[in-house]
Design an enzyme around this catalytic site. Sequence first.
Site, PDB file in Angstrom:
ATOM      1  N   THR A  96       0.739  -1.240   0.000  1.00 39.73           N
ATOM      2  CA  THR A  96       0.000   0.000   0.000  1.00 39.73           C
ATOM      3  C   THR A  96       0.768   1.290   0.000  1.00 39.73           C
ATOM      4  O   THR A  96       1.733   1.459   0.715  1.00 39.73           O
ATOM      5  CB  THR A  96      -0.967   0.064   1.182  1.00 39.73           C
ATOM      6  OG1 THR A  96      -1.857  -0.983   1.051  1.00 39.73           O
ATOM      7  CG2 THR A  96      -1.718   1.328   1.269  1.00 39.73           C
ATOM      8  N   LYS A 114      -8.556  -0.039  -1.005  1.00 38.78           N
ATOM      9  CA  LYS A 114      -8.118   0.476   0.288  1.00 38.78           C
ATOM     10  C   LYS A 114      -8.726   1.836   0.611  1.00 38.78           C
ATOM     11  O   LYS A 114      -8.352   2.472   1.581  1.00 38.78           O
ATOM     12  CB  LYS A 114      -6.596   0.578   0.294  1.00 38.78           C
ATOM     13  CG  LYS A 114      -5.941  -0.751  -0.008  1.00 38.78           C
ATOM     14  CD  LYS A 114      -4.489  -0.575  -0.375  1.00 38.78           C
ATOM     15  CE  LYS A 114      -3.932  -1.844  -0.942  1.00 38.78           C
ATOM     16  NZ  LYS A 114      -2.614  -1.657  -1.495  1.00 38.78           N
ATOM     17  N   GLY A 121      -8.683   6.085   3.833  1.00 37.36           N
ATOM     18  CA  GLY A 121      -7.765   5.152   3.198  1.00 37.36           C
ATOM     19  C   GLY A 121      -6.981   4.454   4.282  1.00 37.36           C
ATOM     20  O   GLY A 121      -6.694   5.052   5.317  1.00 37.36           O
ATOM     21  N   SER A 123       3.755   1.651   2.558  1.00 36.46           N
ATOM     22  CA  SER A 123       5.111   1.306   2.126  1.00 36.46           C
ATOM     23  C   SER A 123       5.741   2.359   1.218  1.00 36.46           C
ATOM     24  O   SER A 123       6.924   2.655   1.336  1.00 36.46           O
ATOM     25  CB  SER A 123       5.088  -0.030   1.385  1.00 36.46           C
ATOM     26  OG  SER A 123       4.529  -1.029   2.182  1.00 36.46           O
ATOM     27  N   ALA A 183       4.628   3.920  -7.267  1.00 37.36           N
ATOM     28  CA  ALA A 183       4.568   2.588  -7.870  1.00 37.36           C
ATOM     29  C   ALA A 183       5.793   2.294  -8.730  1.00 37.36           C
ATOM     30  O   ALA A 183       6.215   1.141  -8.841  1.00 37.36           O
ATOM     31  CB  ALA A 183       3.298   2.436  -8.693  1.00 37.36           C
ATOM     32  N   CYS A 239       8.544   1.747  -5.569  1.00 38.72           N
ATOM     33  CA  CYS A 239       8.254   0.921  -4.393  1.00 38.72           C
ATOM     34  C   CYS A 239       7.701  -0.429  -4.848  1.00 38.72           C
ATOM     35  O   CYS A 239       6.665  -0.472  -5.515  1.00 38.72           O
ATOM     36  CB  CYS A 239       7.232   1.625  -3.480  1.00 38.72           C
ATOM     37  SG  CYS A 239       6.726   0.610  -2.062  1.00 38.72           S
ATOM     38  N   THR A 286       3.937  -1.297  -4.137  1.00 36.88           N
ATOM     39  CA  THR A 286       2.914  -0.399  -4.673  1.00 36.88           C
ATOM     40  C   THR A 286       2.749  -0.687  -6.158  1.00 36.88           C
ATOM     41  O   THR A 286       3.743  -0.871  -6.858  1.00 36.88           O
ATOM     42  CB  THR A 286       3.343   1.076  -4.460  1.00 36.88           C
ATOM     43  OG1 THR A 286       3.595   1.292  -3.074  1.00 36.88           O
ATOM     44  CG2 THR A 286       2.294   2.043  -4.936  1.00 36.88           C
TER      45      THR A 286
END
Length: 180
Positions: free
Chosen positions: A7, A39, A51, A130, A163, A166, A169
């Site tokens: 996440t 989420k 969230g 994260s 994204a 990470c 993500t």
Amino acid sequence: MEKIKSTTVVAIRHNGETFVGADGQATLGNTVAKSSVKKIRVLQEGKIVTGFAGSTADAFTLLEKFEEKLGAFGNNMKRAAVELAKEWRTDRMLSKLEAMMIVADKEDILIISGTGDVIEPDMEIATIGSGSMFAQSAARAMKKFAPHLSAEEMVKESLHIAADVCIYTNHNLVIEQVKA
């Protein structure tokens, strides 16, 4: 048993609009367990958007508790957040929950943690999960150097940048607007 990691959640208020978004990835160890986890939750007919990051079961427990607190305190989001954080920290069962929440309404964006924190973030940008520091860095840069972008565009691009760097993500995004 390995912990589920996942996440990135981002909330941004910009030019009078507030958007909250998250990616959809949940990983178990070094495996993607699911790529389309939702989420983000819309409460009070869109007047509050939440969230969450962390264990899904724990997050849903907290979401239910938050909704209870909203009802108990006349839909006052800030008061409900403070009361949830107090209970989360002191209740034996709740204190074991591993999750964080962002809650946003037309006036406030708050981060709620199990350590009793209710944080009103700087620059009207909140991030958890994260990839939160990647998303936060991107959002801060956009607010400073690309103020012509909308809040929705900033949330979307912050999540895409997170994204890209990470591994927890992904690019499968859900973005919701807080209604006035």
